[in-house]
Design a protein around this motif. Structure first.
Motif, PDB file in Angstrom:
ATOM      1  N   PRO A   1      86.471  91.908 -18.991  1.00 20.06           N
ATOM      2  CA  PRO A   1      86.845  92.962 -19.412  1.00 20.06           C
ATOM      3  C   PRO A   1      86.205  93.433 -20.971  1.00 20.06           C
ATOM      4  CG  PRO A   1      88.533  91.673 -18.942  1.00 20.06           C
ATOM      5  CD  PRO A   1      87.199  90.968 -18.481  1.00 20.06           C
ATOM      6  N   GLU A   2      86.309  92.520 -21.613  1.00 23.84           N
ATOM      7  CA  GLU A   2      85.703  92.624 -22.904  1.00 23.84           C
ATOM      8  C   GLU A   2      83.804  93.140 -22.843  1.00 23.84           C
ATOM      9  OE1 GLU A   2      86.332  93.008 -25.870  1.00 23.84           O
ATOM     10  OE2 GLU A   2      88.909  92.989 -25.332  1.00 23.84           O
ATOM     11  N   HIS A   3      83.919  92.896 -21.538  1.00 20.99           N
ATOM     12  CA  HIS A   3      82.082  93.057 -21.772  1.00 20.99           C
ATOM     13  C   HIS A   3      81.103  93.445 -20.028  1.00 20.99           C
ATOM     14  CE1 HIS A   3      81.332  90.277 -25.390  1.00 20.99           C
ATOM     15  NE2 HIS A   3      81.975  89.952 -24.432  1.00 20.99           N
ATOM     16  N   ALA A   4      81.856  94.627 -19.063  1.00 23.62           N
ATOM     17  CA  ALA A   4      82.039  95.407 -18.457  1.00 23.62           C
ATOM     18  C   ALA A   4      81.056  96.414 -18.217  1.00 23.62           C
ATOM     19  CB  ALA A   4      83.450  95.821 -18.072  1.00 23.62           C
ATOM     20  N   VAL A   5      81.210  97.043 -20.194  1.00 22.04           N
ATOM     21  CA  VAL A   5      80.185  98.487 -20.104  1.00 22.04           C
ATOM     22  C   VAL A   5      79.226  97.999 -20.792  1.00 22.04           C
ATOM     23  CG1 VAL A   5      80.096 100.315 -21.163  1.00 22.04           C
ATOM     24  CG2 VAL A   5      82.459  99.523 -19.787  1.00 22.04           C
ATOM     25  N   VAL A   6      77.929  98.265 -19.673  1.00 21.84           N
ATOM     26  CA  VAL A   6      76.385  97.705 -21.446  1.00 21.84           C
ATOM     27  C   VAL A   6      75.724  99.144 -21.269  1.00 21.84           C
ATOM     28  CG1 VAL A   6      74.396  96.648 -20.813  1.00 21.84           C
ATOM     29  CG2 VAL A   6      76.719  95.447 -20.232  1.00 21.84           C
ATOM     30  N   ALA A   7      75.966  99.617 -22.465  1.00 24.50           N
ATOM     31  CA  ALA A   7      74.476 100.856 -23.056  1.00 24.50           C
ATOM     32  C   ALA A   7      75.256 102.041 -21.879  1.00 24.50           C
ATOM     33  CB  ALA A   7      73.705 100.992 -22.616  1.00 24.50           C
ATOM     34  N   GLY A   8      76.694 101.840 -21.771  1.00 25.89           N
ATOM     35  CA  GLY A   8      77.630 103.266 -21.413  1.00 25.89           C
ATOM     36  C   GLY A   8      77.519 103.137 -19.999  1.00 25.89           C
ATOM     37  N   HIS A   9      76.739 102.074 -19.070  1.00 29.49           N
ATOM     38  CA  HIS A   9      76.964 101.997 -18.095  1.00 29.49           C
ATOM     39  C   HIS A   9      77.886 100.754 -17.372  1.00 29.49           C
ATOM     40  CE1 HIS A   9      75.504 102.377 -13.508  1.00 29.49           C
ATOM     41  NE2 HIS A   9      75.873 100.736 -13.774  1.00 29.49           N
ATOM     42  N   GLU A  10      78.903 100.889 -16.576  1.00 28.31           N
ATOM     43  CA  GLU A  10      79.692  99.874 -16.039  1.00 28.31           C
ATOM     44  C   GLU A  10      79.116  98.599 -15.422  1.00 28.31           C
ATOM     45  OE1 GLU A  10      84.095  98.964 -13.904  1.00 28.31           O
ATOM     46  OE2 GLU A  10      83.551 100.754 -15.212  1.00 28.31           O
ATOM     47  N   ILE A  11      79.179  97.637 -15.267  1.00 32.82           N
ATOM     48  CA  ILE A  11      78.377  96.582 -14.582  1.00 32.82           C
ATOM     49  C   ILE A  11      79.395  95.850 -13.658  1.00 32.82           C
ATOM     50  CG2 ILE A  11      76.488  95.836 -16.024  1.00 32.82           C
ATOM     51  CD1 ILE A  11      77.880  93.098 -16.954  1.00 32.82           C
ATOM     52  N   SER A  12      79.011  95.737 -12.446  1.00 33.79           N
ATOM     53  CA  SER A  12      79.966  94.753 -11.598  1.00 33.79           C
ATOM     54  C   SER A  12      80.501  94.457 -11.548  1.00 33.79           C
ATOM     55  CB  SER A  12      79.144  95.398 -10.212  1.00 33.79           C
ATOM     56  OG  SER A  12      78.012  93.797  -9.617  1.00 33.79           O
ATOM     57  N   PHE A  13      81.553  93.717 -11.777  1.00 31.36           N
ATOM     58  CA  PHE A  13      82.133  91.929 -11.455  1.00 31.36           C
ATOM     59  C   PHE A  13      80.892  91.052 -11.201  1.00 31.36           C
ATOM     60  CE2 PHE A  13      84.655  88.381 -10.429  1.00 31.36           C
ATOM     61  CZ  PHE A  13      85.050  87.737 -11.627  1.00 31.36           C
ATOM     62  N   ALA A  14      80.901  90.963  -9.400  1.00 32.01           N
ATOM     63  CA  ALA A  14      79.519  90.138  -8.744  1.00 32.01           C
ATOM     64  C   ALA A  14      78.552  90.271  -9.863  1.00 32.01           C
ATOM     65  CB  ALA A  14      79.806  90.905  -7.546  1.00 32.01           C
ATOM     66  N   ALA A  15      77.974  90.782 -10.786  1.00 35.12           N
ATOM     67  CA  ALA A  15      76.428  90.685 -10.945  1.00 35.12           C
ATOM     68  C   ALA A  15      76.671  90.066 -12.047  1.00 35.12           C
ATOM     69  CB  ALA A  15      76.075  92.753 -11.777  1.00 35.12           C
ATOM     70  N   PHE A  16      77.669  90.114 -12.827  1.00 35.17           N
ATOM     71  CA  PHE A  16      78.266  89.552 -14.284  1.00 35.17           C
ATOM     72  C   PHE A  16      78.661  88.143 -13.837  1.00 35.17           C
ATOM     73  CE2 PHE A  16      81.235  88.170 -17.595  1.00 35.17           C
ATOM     74  CZ  PHE A  16      80.805  88.691 -18.730  1.00 35.17           C
ATOM     75  N   ALA A  17      79.951  88.050 -12.692  1.00 37.42           N
ATOM     76  CA  ALA A  17      80.124  86.799 -12.606  1.00 37.42           C
ATOM     77  C   ALA A  17      78.621  85.755 -12.443  1.00 37.42           C
ATOM     78  CB  ALA A  17      81.060  86.720 -11.544  1.00 37.42           C
ATOM     79  N   THR A  18      77.881  86.191 -11.325  1.00 38.01           N
ATOM     80  CA  THR A  18      76.798  86.168 -10.870  1.00 38.01           C
ATOM     81  C   THR A  18      76.131  85.578 -11.328  1.00 38.01           C
ATOM     82  OG1 THR A  18      77.142  87.340  -8.306  1.00 38.01           O
ATOM     83  CG2 THR A  18      74.781  85.628  -9.049  1.00 38.01           C
ATOM     84  N   PHE A  19      75.287  86.297 -12.884  1.00 40.82           N
ATOM     85  CA  PHE A  19      74.965  85.798 -13.924  1.00 40.82           C
ATOM     86  C   PHE A  19      75.090  84.932 -14.568  1.00 40.82           C
ATOM     87  CE2 PHE A  19      73.600  86.426 -18.546  1.00 40.82           C
ATOM     88  CZ  PHE A  19      71.911  85.908 -18.142  1.00 40.82           C
ATOM     89  N   LEU A  20      76.562  85.092 -15.286  1.00 41.54           N
ATOM     90  CA  LEU A  20      77.171  84.101 -15.899  1.00 41.54           C
ATOM     91  C   LEU A  20      76.997  82.495 -15.483  1.00 41.54           C
ATOM     92  CD1 LEU A  20      78.468  83.711 -18.812  1.00 41.54           C
ATOM     93  CD2 LEU A  20      80.660  83.508 -17.634  1.00 41.54           C
ATOM     94  N   GLY A  21      77.517  82.344 -13.818  1.00 40.78           N
ATOM     95  CA  GLY A  21      76.532  81.170 -13.522  1.00 40.78           C
ATOM     96  C   GLY A  21      75.775  80.654 -13.365  1.00 40.78           C
ATOM     97  N   THR A  22      74.835  81.860 -13.533  1.00 37.42           N
ATOM     98  CA  THR A  22      72.880  81.219 -13.377  1.00 37.42           C
ATOM     99  C   THR A  22      73.091  81.308 -14.261  1.00 37.42           C
ATOM    100  OG1 THR A  22      72.666  83.361 -11.678  1.00 37.42           O
ATOM    101  CG2 THR A  22      71.188  82.833 -13.239  1.00 37.42           C
ATOM    102  N   ALA A  23      73.643  81.289 -15.684  1.00 34.87           N
ATOM    103  CA  ALA A  23      73.178  80.732 -17.118  1.00 34.87           C
ATOM    104  C   ALA A  23      73.704  79.776 -17.398  1.00 34.87           C
ATOM    105  CB  ALA A  23      73.896  82.305 -17.901  1.00 34.87           C
ATOM    106  N   MET A  24      74.613  79.589 -16.987  1.00 38.75           N
ATOM    107  CA  MET A  24      74.882  78.235 -17.173  1.00 38.75           C
ATOM    108  C   MET A  24      74.757  76.643 -16.343  1.00 38.75           C
ATOM    109  SD  MET A  24      77.580  78.596 -19.033  1.00 38.75           S
ATOM    110  CE  MET A  24      78.821  80.025 -18.985  1.00 38.75           C
ATOM    111  N   SER A  25      73.739  77.554 -15.127  1.00 42.92           N
ATOM    112  CA  SER A  25      73.019  76.306 -13.821  1.00 42.92           C
ATOM    113  C   SER A  25      71.861  75.899 -14.538  1.00 42.92           C
ATOM    114  CB  SER A  25      72.905  77.039 -13.075  1.00 42.92           C
ATOM    115  OG  SER A  25      74.069  77.444 -12.354  1.00 42.92           O
ATOM    116  N   VAL A  26      71.405  76.528 -15.568  1.00 41.18           N
ATOM    117  CA  VAL A  26      69.734  76.545 -16.236  1.00 41.18           C
ATOM    118  C   VAL A  26      69.789  75.293 -16.735  1.00 41.18           C
ATOM    119  CG1 VAL A  26      67.401  77.339 -17.965  1.00 41.18           C
ATOM    120  CG2 VAL A  26      69.294  79.045 -16.379  1.00 41.18           C
ATOM    121  N   THR A  27      68.485  74.157 -16.637  1.00 38.88           N
ATOM    122  CA  THR A  27      67.967  73.736 -17.114  1.00 38.88           C
ATOM    123  C   THR A  27      66.570  73.389 -17.488  1.00 38.88           C
ATOM    124  OG1 THR A  27      69.247  71.324 -15.947  1.00 38.88           O
ATOM    125  CG2 THR A  27      67.172  70.827 -16.844  1.00 38.88           C
TER     126      THR A  27
END
Length: 443
Positions: free
Chosen positions: A133-159
Motif C-alpha cells: 500500500p505504501e509503495h504501489a505507485v511508482v512515478a505516477g503509475h500504479e504497479i500490480s500487486f503480483a509484480a510487486f510481490a513476485t519481485f520482493l520474493g525474488t529480491a529475498m531469494s538472491v545469493t
C-alpha cells in the motif's frame, strides 16, 4: 554564438562525466581496500562509496555537493556507462558458471538452493501485502500487486556467487564441505534468480495483458532454444578457430558485440537486458580453459574493474536515507529479518537432514544469505522496469549491504572439513579454476 553554445555545453557534460568517473574509481578503490582490511568483501566498500557520494551523506553537507559533482544532466551519461559495464560483467558471470561445481554435490546443492529460494521467496511474498500500500505507485503509475510481490520474493531469494567465493577465500573455507556446498548451491541459486527476474520483467512489460505475457513467454522460449541449439555451436566453432589462430583482439570484440546484441534482443522481447548478457556468457565454451582465461576472460574482468564502480555510484545516487520515515525504518527491520530468516531456515534444514552439524548448517545459511552485487543488479533492473520507488529501493539496498557484511564476522572460526576430491576434475589437466577466478577483489 548560439551555434557554438550547444557543442560547447555537450563537451562540458562529457568532461564532467569523465571527472566523475575518475572520482568514482578513486573513492571506490579506497573504500574497497578499507573494507578488505576489516575482513569484508570489496563490494561492501564500493557500495558504501556509492551511498556516501549520494544524497544520504554528501548531499547533506552545505553547498548541495552531490548535485554539483553529479549534475542531473550528466547522470544519464553515467548510467549509460554503468549499463555497458553491467552487461559485460553479466556476460562474464554467465561464462564463469561452472557445471563442475554443481556436479560434485548435485542432489544436496539442488536441495539447499531450492529450499533457500522457496522459503525466502515465500516469506518475501508474505511480507508484500504489508509493504505494497505504501509503495504501489511508482512515478505516477500504479504497479500490480503480483509484480510487486513476485519481485520482493525474488529480491529475498538472491545469493551473490562472486561475493560468496571471495568470502570463502578470505576465511580459508574454499576446500571445506560448507564452502564447496555453498558455492554449488549459490550457482544454482543465481541461475534461478535470473529466471525469476526474467519472469518479473515479462510480467511488468505485459502490464496485466495476458496475451502480451504469452507472447513474451513464447519469444523467450524461442530465444533460449535458439541460443542453446544454434548460437552455442557457432560460437564454439568461432572460438576454437580464432583461438588456434591466436586472433584474440577481434575475437574479444566479436564476443562483446554478441553479449550486447543478446542484451538488446532480450530487451526487445520484453525481459531485462542482463538476462541476455548472462545467457550469452552461459553458452560460451569453457575449453581450452587456460588459454581462454588468459586471453579473454581476464581482459573482460579488467573492463569490469573500471566500469562497475560507476554502477555502484549510480546505485548510491538513488539511495536517500533522509527520505525514509519512522514507519520505513520499521519496514526496513522487517525486510532484513525476513531476508535473513528465509535464507537461514531454507539452508539449515536440508543441511541438517544431510548430516551436517549445527555449526556447519548455520555457516551454510550465513553464506547463502550473502547478496552483494547480484542483489544490486536485480534492484536496478526493478527500478528501470518501474517496480520500485525511491524509498523501497533505498531499503532493499541497505538490506543487501547488511546481509553481505554480516556473513564474514559471524562465520565460525574453525579448521575447515575438506571436501572429497573430485575425480573428474583431477583427471582433467586443463580444468578451469572458477573458484580462484571468482575470489578476486572485483566483487
Amino acid at each position: 554564438m548560439n551555434v557554438l553554445a550547444a557543442p560547447a555545453a555537450q563537451e562540458m557534460k562529457l568532461a564532467i562525466m569523465l571527472a566523475d568517473i575518475a572520482l568514482v574509481l578513486v573513492v571506490g578503490a579506497a573504500l574497497g581496500r578499507l573494507a578488505q582490511k576489516v575482513r569484508q568483501p570489496a563490494v561492501v566498500g564500493e557500495i558504501t562509496a556509492g551511498i556516501l557520494l549520494g544524497p544520504s551523506v554528501l548531499g547533506l553537507l552545505p553547498g548541495d555537493l552531490t548535485n554539483r559533482i553529479f549534475p542531473a544532466e550528466v547522470r544519464p551519461l553515467l548510467s549509460a556507462v554503468s549499463q555497458v559495464g553491467l552487461i559485460l560483467f553479466m556476460f562474464v558471470v554467465g561464462w564463469e558458471f561452472e557445471k563442475r561445481l554443481v556436479r560434485r554435490h548435485a542432489g544436496l546443492a539442488a536441495g539447499v538452493s531450492l529450499s533457500s529460494i522457496a522459503v525466502a521467496f515465500g516469506l518475501g511474498v508474505a511480507l508484500a501485502p504489508f509493504l505494497y500500500p505504501e509503495h504501489a505507485v511508482v512515478a505516477g503509475h500504479e504497479i500490480s500487486f503480483a509484480a510487486f510481490a513476485t519481485f520482493l520474493g525474488t529480491a529475498m531469494s538472491v545469493t551473490a556467487f562472486p561475493v560468496l567465493a571471495r568470502i570463502l577465500s578470505e576465511n580459508k573455507l574454499l576446500e571445506s564441505r560448507v564452502g564447496s556446498l555453498s558455492l554449488a548451491s549459490a550457482a544454482i541459486d543465481d541461475l534461478l534468480a535470473w529466471c525469476l527476474l526474467a519472469y518479473v520483467s515479462a510480467l511488468v512489460t505485459a502490464d496485466g495483458d495476458y496475451s502480451d505475457l504469452a507472447r513474451i513467454g513464447l519469444l523467450s522460449v524461442v530465444y533460449v532454444v535458439a541460443m542453446l541449439v544454434v548460437v552455442r555451436p557457432l560460437v564454439a566453432r568461432l572460438v576454437w578457430r580464432w583461438a588456434a589462430a591466436e586472433r584474440w583482439s577481434p575475437l574479444l570484440a566479436v564476443l562483446c558485440a554478441g553479449a550486447l546484441t543478446s542484451a538488446w534482443l532480450t530487451t526487445w522481447i520484453g525481459i531485462h537486458a542482463i538476462f541476455g548478457a548472462f545467457l550469452f556468457g552461459f553458452i560460451m565454451p569453457r575449453e581450452p580453459a587456460l588459454v581462454l582465461a588468459q586471453h579473454l576472460r581476464r581482459p573482460m574482468d579488467n573492463v569490469s574493474v573500471v566500469l562497475l564502480p560507476v554502477f555502484f555510484i549510480v546505485t548510491g545516487l538513488g539511495v536517500d536515507l533522509g527520505s525514509l520515515t519512522g514507519g520505513d525504518y520499521i519496514a526496513l527491520a522487517a525486510i532484513v529479518f525476513v531476508a535473513c530468516a528465509g535464507k537461514l531456515i531454507g539452508a539449515i534444514i536440508p543441511a541438517r537432514l544431510a548430516g551436517f552439524s549445527w555449526r556447519e548448517s548455520k555457516d551454510l545459511g550465513l553464506l547463502m544469505n550473502t547478496r552483494g552485487l547480484t542483489e544490486l543488479i536485480i534492484l536496478n533492473a526493478a527500478v528501470s522496469l518501474g517496480v520500485l520507488d525511491g524509498r523501497m529501493f533505498t531499503m532493499l539496498v541497505i538490506m543487501a549491504l547488511l546481509t553481505t557484511a554480516m556473513a564474514g564476522p559471524l562465520l565460525s572460526r574453525r579448521r575447515p572439513v575438506p571436501v572429497d576430491p573430485d575425480p573428474e576434475a583431477a583427471a582433467s589437466p586443463a580444468a578451469p579454476e572458477p573458484v580462484a577466478d571468482l575470489a578476486r577483489p572485483r566483487a
